[in-house]
Design a protein around this motif. Structure first.
Motif, PDB file in Angstrom:
ATOM      1  N   THR A  16       0.829  -1.201   0.000  1.00 36.20           N
ATOM      2  CA  THR A  16       0.000   0.000   0.000  1.00 36.20           C
ATOM      3  C   THR A  16       0.868   1.257   0.000  1.00 36.20           C
ATOM      4  OG1 THR A  16      -1.669  -1.231   1.264  1.00 36.20           O
ATOM      5  CG2 THR A  16      -1.914   1.165   1.157  1.00 36.20           C
ATOM      6  N   TYR A 241       4.497  -8.348  -1.005  1.00 30.06           N
ATOM      7  CA  TYR A 241       3.857  -7.034  -1.018  1.00 30.06           C
ATOM      8  C   TYR A 241       3.309  -6.598  -2.375  1.00 30.06           C
ATOM      9  CZ  TYR A 241       8.031  -4.892  -3.105  1.00 30.06           C
ATOM     10  OH  TYR A 241       9.056  -4.549  -3.954  1.00 30.06           O
ATOM     11  N   SER A 244      -0.754  -6.432  -2.976  1.00 32.08           N
ATOM     12  CA  SER A 244      -1.607  -5.286  -2.667  1.00 32.08           C
ATOM     13  C   SER A 244      -1.341  -4.130  -3.626  1.00 32.08           C
ATOM     14  CB  SER A 244      -1.395  -4.832  -1.219  1.00 32.08           C
ATOM     15  OG  SER A 244      -0.033  -4.620  -0.941  1.00 32.08           O
ATOM     16  N   THR A 245      -0.077  -3.972  -4.078  1.00 29.50           N
ATOM     17  CA  THR A 245       0.209  -2.940  -5.073  1.00 29.50           C
ATOM     18  C   THR A 245      -0.533  -3.219  -6.371  1.00 29.50           C
ATOM     19  OG1 THR A 245       2.426  -2.680  -4.120  1.00 29.50           O
ATOM     20  CG2 THR A 245       2.053  -1.709  -6.285  1.00 29.50           C
ATOM     21  N   LEU A 248      -4.334  -2.523  -6.023  1.00 30.61           N
ATOM     22  CA  LEU A 248      -4.634  -1.091  -6.049  1.00 30.61           C
ATOM     23  C   LEU A 248      -4.395  -0.502  -7.434  1.00 30.61           C
ATOM     24  CD1 LEU A 248      -3.062  -0.068  -2.615  1.00 30.61           C
ATOM     25  CD2 LEU A 248      -5.483   0.061  -3.235  1.00 30.61           C
TER      26      LEU A 248
END
Length: 282
Positions: A16, A241, A244-245, A248
């Motif tokens: 995020t 990670y 989530s990137t 979005l």
């Protein structure tokens, strides 16, 4: 399980933070985003120091300072890559590189991941070749450059994880304080030496602050997870990670990938999952 939960939460927060950082660099100079976001993170860690007290020893601060330099270099390149490339390509490339270094460090320390974990590293390297395949004329040069920057950024992130692992376990959050002090100073000096403006674009303050606060929160989660488990396990879980990137970027920016790149992204995420699964059983 504590390390797994902390590392997974860290991955979500990192992803995020990177999304907000990528958005900010599309509106503001990269160095401005890095310096201002790092200052926001510095304010957060200063307020959190009493919550997890520790010994502010020389080794704690020195390893933190070194980690901060590695992380700052990686962050500058990563934000630049996010600004010039496709978020859903840049994030997985940096992730697999940042995961590989701590795995090698864990092997050097005597950790022995299963053969399945090493297969995941090979799969991760193959995914880099797939996600970098962008033949569109508008992105051809920028894509190659952004992938190279993402690879180098991932090496910086991996170095950050390894150097933090060298800090004493009884140092509380002081290594992160040292890391943030050195990263702010280093990037600010680069900005001064190159006479780059540190003024953000109009309306970018909140996005930059969010990126900095979330990045520091993720750093805290990583430090706590690393102290609870093996660095080779924690680092590869954190390397998830990009999920989530990606989510979005697809939902907010509507990014689309070519089929071969979708395969590459899938392989990258599968690779870090494979390493994590094998490491957890080691």
């Amino acid at each position: 399980m504590t390390a797994v939960i902390l590392a997974t939460a860290c991955a979500v927060v990192y992803g995020t933070a990177d999304f907000f950082g990528g958005l900010a660099t599309r509106r503001s100079p990269v160095l401005a985003v890095v310096v201002l976001s790092q200052l926001a993170g510095l304010a957060l860690i200063a307020g959190m120091l009493p919550l997890l007290p520790g010994l502010a020893s020389g080794p704690a601060l020195l390893w933190g300072l070194a980690a901060g330099l590695a992380g700052a270099g990686g962050l500058v390149l990563f934000y630049r890559a996010l600004a010039t490339g496709v978020m859903s390509v840049v994030a997985p490339v940096a992730a697999v590189t940042s995961a590989a270094l701590p795995v090698l460090w864990g092997l050097a320390k005597g950790e022995r991941p299963q053969a399945l974990a090493m297969a995941g590293v090979v799969l991760a390297l193959g995914s880099v070749l797939l996600v970098s395949q962008d033949r569109s004329p508008a992105r051809r040069g920028g894509s190659r450059g952004s992938v190279l920057m993402a690879l180098t950024a991932g090496a910086g992130f991996g170095g950050f994880f390894v150097l933090l692992d060298l800090a004493p376990d009884d140092s509380g959050l002081w290594p992160l304080m040292g890391a943030r002090l050195s990263s702010v100073a280093a990037v600010a000096l680069v900005a001064l030496a190159t006479r780059r403006a540190l003024r953000p674009g109009s309306g970018a303050w909140r996005v930059i602050a969010a990126a900095g606060v979330l990045d520091m929160l993720a750093n805290v989660l990583y430090l706590l997870a690393q102290r609870q488990g093996l660095v080779s396990l924690v680092a590869v879980l954190v390397a998830l990670y990009p999920a989530s990137t990606l989510l979005l970027a697809r939902q907010v920016l509507g990014e689309r990938l070519r089929p071969i790149q979708v395969t590459g992204v899938t392989c990258a995420l599968a690779a870090v999952s494979l390493i994590a699964f094998a490491s957890s059983g080691a």
